[in-house]
Scaffold this motif. Structure first.
Motif, mmCIF file in Angstrom:
data_model
loop_
_atom_site.group_PDB
_atom_site.id
_atom_site.type_symbol
_atom_site.label_atom_id
_atom_site.label_comp_id
_atom_site.label_asym_id
_atom_site.label_seq_id
_atom_site.Cartn_x
_atom_site.Cartn_y
_atom_site.Cartn_z
ATOM 1 N N THR A 99 -5.592 -19.906 -62.872
ATOM 2 C CA THR A 99 -4.738 -21.017 -62.463
ATOM 3 C C THR A 99 -3.731 -20.490 -61.447
ATOM 4 O OG1 THR A 99 -3.057 -20.669 -64.171
ATOM 5 C CG2 THR A 99 -4.969 -22.006 -64.783
ATOM 6 N N GLU A 100 -2.947 -21.381 -60.881
ATOM 7 C CA GLU A 100 -1.907 -21.103 -59.887
ATOM 8 C C GLU A 100 -2.548 -20.863 -58.514
ATOM 9 O OE1 GLU A 100 1.009 -21.804 -61.048
ATOM 10 O OE2 GLU A 100 0.104 -21.878 -63.021
ATOM 11 N N ALA A 101 -2.150 -21.690 -57.544
ATOM 12 C CA ALA A 101 -2.813 -21.715 -56.243
ATOM 13 C C ALA A 101 -2.820 -20.369 -55.538
ATOM 14 C CB ALA A 101 -2.147 -22.773 -55.358
ATOM 15 N N ALA A 102 -1.668 -19.698 -55.478
ATOM 16 C CA ALA A 102 -1.615 -18.421 -54.764
ATOM 17 C C ALA A 102 -2.461 -17.363 -55.461
ATOM 18 C CB ALA A 102 -0.170 -17.946 -54.632
ATOM 19 N N PHE B 233 2.814 -14.279 -51.879
ATOM 20 C CA PHE B 233 3.510 -14.804 -53.058
ATOM 21 C C PHE B 233 4.943 -15.245 -52.760
ATOM 22 C CE2 PHE B 233 -0.014 -12.339 -54.744
ATOM 23 C CZ PHE B 233 -0.572 -13.287 -55.583
ATOM 24 N N PHE B 234 5.348 -15.155 -51.506
ATOM 25 C CA PHE B 234 6.663 -15.636 -51.096
ATOM 26 C C PHE B 234 6.729 -17.157 -51.230
ATOM 27 C CE2 PHE B 234 9.950 -16.601 -47.837
ATOM 28 C CZ PHE B 234 10.944 -15.729 -48.250
ATOM 29 N N THR C 58 -5.434 -15.066 -45.915
ATOM 30 C CA THR C 58 -5.056 -15.952 -47.020
ATOM 31 C C THR C 58 -3.580 -16.305 -46.969
ATOM 32 O OG1 THR C 58 -6.749 -14.834 -48.313
ATOM 33 C CG2 THR C 58 -5.234 -16.235 -49.524
ATOM 34 N N VAL C 59 -2.757 -15.461 -46.380
ATOM 35 C CA VAL C 59 -1.336 -15.774 -46.229
ATOM 36 C C VAL C 59 -1.164 -17.066 -45.436
ATOM 37 C CG1 VAL C 59 0.846 -15.026 -45.192
ATOM 38 C CG2 VAL C 59 -0.565 -13.384 -46.431
ATOM 39 N N ASP C 60 -1.987 -17.258 -44.413
ATOM 40 C CA ASP C 60 -1.888 -18.476 -43.610
ATOM 41 C C ASP C 60 -2.304 -19.704 -44.407
ATOM 42 O OD1 ASP C 60 -1.145 -17.452 -40.853
ATOM 43 O OD2 ASP C 60 -2.908 -16.232 -41.267
#
Length: 212
Positions: A68-71, A103-104, A158-160
């Motif tokens: 779970t959790e998008a990031a 994760f920011f 993935t950061v983008d």
């Protein structure tokens, strides 16, 4: 990490799971989508709560692995499918910066957006993960302004997907003030075929949710 297992994506429109939907299309992999009517209570069934105790989306099931959790999901997927090139290798020096900004969004930007919408200001800003709004926004403008054309340089990562989704959301709903720096970056996101495909698939569900 095995990438040949069946992948099921639990999704609702509109929701944070849109970020994962975009990510899946960037990967270009096969997956099954299970749309949930979260507002109608489909997230509260015993079967789904066994996967995600919060009864929220997104959730993925990859073989026997539940995330779970998008990031976290996006981070996992980038490493599970390295051939897509969306994450630096574990021994790449840029890996640390990659994880920092990945994760920011959930740990720093999203709490700031929520407080901003609710017009809440902590008496002691040192208690906030984002310090204060006046500190956060210049940081975002600096990071996005240095995008060349993506947040970690010339290579889309993935950061983008994760941070880009958050910035786009903030601008769409007027949480972030309009700025040419943000607008140029969002235009580059909007031009990506994978983003367009995810939006095209979600569009009828979005219209139905808004009408209902």
């Amino acid at each position: 990490m095995r990438s040949d297992r069946n992948l099921t994506f639990y999704h609702a429109v509109p929701s944070r799971s849109g970020t994962v939907h975009w990510m899946l299309h960037e990967l270009g992999i096969a997956f099954d989508t299970k749309l949930l009517d979260i507002r109608g209570g489909e997230g509260r069934t015993p079967e789904y709560l066994a996967l995600n105790p919060l009864g929220k989306v997104p959730t993925i099931v990859h073989g026997d692995t539940v995330i779970t959790e998008a990031a976290a999901i996006c981070c996992y997927l980038a490493d599970a499918f390295p051939e897509a090139g969306l994450a630096p290798a574990l021994d790449d020096p840029i890996r640390g910066e990659y994880l920092r900004w990945l994760f920011f969004s959930p740990s720093t930007i999203e709490p700031a957006f929520i407080d901003r919408v609710r017009q809440y200001e902590a008496e002691d800003s040192s208690q906030n993960s984002y310090r204060d709004w006046e500190t956060l926004v210049p940081i975002l403008l600096d990071v996005v302004g240095k995008a060349d054309p993506w947040l970690l340089g010339q290579k889309f990562t993935t950061v983008d997907v994760v941070m880009g989704s958050t910035i786009r959301f903030g601008c769409m709903f007027g949480i972030l003030l309009k700025d040419p720096i943000f607008e140029a970056y969002i235009a580059r996101i909007d031009a990506r075929p994978a983003y367009q495909r995810a939006q095209e698939i979600d569009a009828p569900h979005f219209a139905a949710a808004m009408a209902g």
